[in-house]
Design an enzyme around this catalytic site. Sequence first.
Site, PDB file in Angstrom:
ATOM      1  N   ASP A  13      47.123 -48.039 -25.014  1.00 46.51           N
ATOM      2  CA  ASP A  13      48.278 -48.774 -24.471  1.00 46.51           C
ATOM      3  C   ASP A  13      48.429 -50.149 -25.101  1.00 46.51           C
ATOM      4  O   ASP A  13      48.919 -51.082 -24.468  1.00 46.51           O
ATOM      5  CB  ASP A  13      48.171 -48.916 -22.935  1.00 46.51           C
ATOM      6  CG  ASP A  13      47.878 -47.599 -22.249  1.00 46.51           C
ATOM      7  OD1 ASP A  13      48.586 -46.625 -22.548  1.00 46.51           O
ATOM      8  OD2 ASP A  13      46.947 -47.541 -21.430  1.00 46.51           O
ATOM      9  N   HIS A  41      54.058 -42.682 -25.973  1.00 47.98           N
ATOM     10  CA  HIS A  41      54.645 -43.971 -26.304  1.00 47.98           C
ATOM     11  C   HIS A  41      56.153 -43.815 -26.424  1.00 47.98           C
ATOM     12  O   HIS A  41      56.670 -42.717 -26.589  1.00 47.98           O
ATOM     13  CB  HIS A  41      54.035 -44.564 -27.574  1.00 47.98           C
ATOM     14  CG  HIS A  41      54.104 -43.666 -28.763  1.00 47.98           C
ATOM     15  ND1 HIS A  41      53.047 -42.886 -29.165  1.00 47.98           N
ATOM     16  CD2 HIS A  41      55.100 -43.410 -29.641  1.00 47.98           C
ATOM     17  CE1 HIS A  41      53.389 -42.196 -30.244  1.00 47.98           C
ATOM     18  NE2 HIS A  41      54.629 -42.494 -30.552  1.00 47.98           N
TER      19      HIS A  41
END
Length: 432
Positions: A13, A41
């Site tokens: 992340d 993503h």
Amino acid sequence: MTNVVVVGSQWGDEGKGKIVDWLSERADIVVRYQGGHNAGHTLVIDGTSYKLSLLPSGVVRPGKMAVIGNGVVVDPHALIAEIGRLEAQGVTVTPDNLRIADNATLILSLHRELDAMREDAASNSGTKIGTTRRGIGPAYEDKVGRRAIRVMDLADLDSLAGKVDRILTHHNALRRGLGVAEVSHQTIMDELTSIADRVLPFRDTVWLFLDKERRKGSRILFEGAQGSLLDIDHGTYPFVTSSNTVAGQAAAGSGMGPGSLGYILGITKAYTTRVGEGPFPTELKDAIGEFLGEKGHEFGVVTGRKRRCGWFDAALVRQSIATNGITGIALTKLDVLDGLEELKICVGYMLDGEQIDHLPASQGAQARVEPVYITLEGWKESTVGARSWADLPAQAIKYVRQVEELIGAPVALLSTSPERDDTILVTDPFED
């Protein structure tokens, strides 16, 4: 000109999606080399958001080739669904812009079921890992156990039946032990034959394809998933993913030799986050942690789970620099720190009264470490949208320079917003 490997230097992340998208414009081929559809993503191109979890980022850019390497575990149903979502947004996905390694392992329904059953059982005993329940780990287990069904097997139905028997011998024994119904041979055969015609057109001998492209001088971008601290060997075991996430896996998971890798770019968030279980020495369970989470929109793309937030941990990133051989970093989300009066950076840990400069591998020791911080002055000015050093407050520049010094690697790219062009380029990895 060189090839570029993108890796996360923390627990995932870190903002790899934006950086990979930014780099993919300069690449000819984008390769996924590990993981599955457990890490997502979002790419924003011309105002349109594309959510990807399995397909390489290059697939949404015209003229680019996307490749899923042998190191990836492929859920065919997730693959077909993701292609369908992209096609609904006007993106055409064909063998002209997507190839899948014929020796990539398939995730089956029984893998997803086993993943969920184990997590449920572990939740009751307080030992859960916090997986996405998508069958990633069980699929890798079957790969290592030499009983996996691979993409190429879909093309040979005569031998597929025996391979299904082999995998069921193992899984039905586990299911009996867990007290759940066994899976029939026909169920798995039907599952596989129903998707074969949708998957097989993308099949290719990927190592050979990539070798030919390398010799032609094509620019290749290797796109990692998750982060280095989730690596099965080098991460915070057992709270890790089931594959190697470090840069060396780009070679093994694509079929290209290590000499083909070139520049290793470590994507590094200006603070630290983690989703799921496991140690997190700099975690903030106070108002500052909430501030970082809300301002940074720290929720998982795939699961929607809230991420844990904390100060930047230079000791951990320094480890990732070493285990990946990182050439330079892309520092992301600097703008999230805007407005904080002071900032802290972890430079090491206290363990049983002794200061150490790295996170120990022992689970027990990891639980006992206390972070050692240095404190820096924050800044009130906004860094959002900065595209040059001159646009940054002096204290923000000082923070970046301090990070470089502590981790022992230079900043090659600096990201100041989710917008792809809000990026300060120091070094172009493809030109290094």
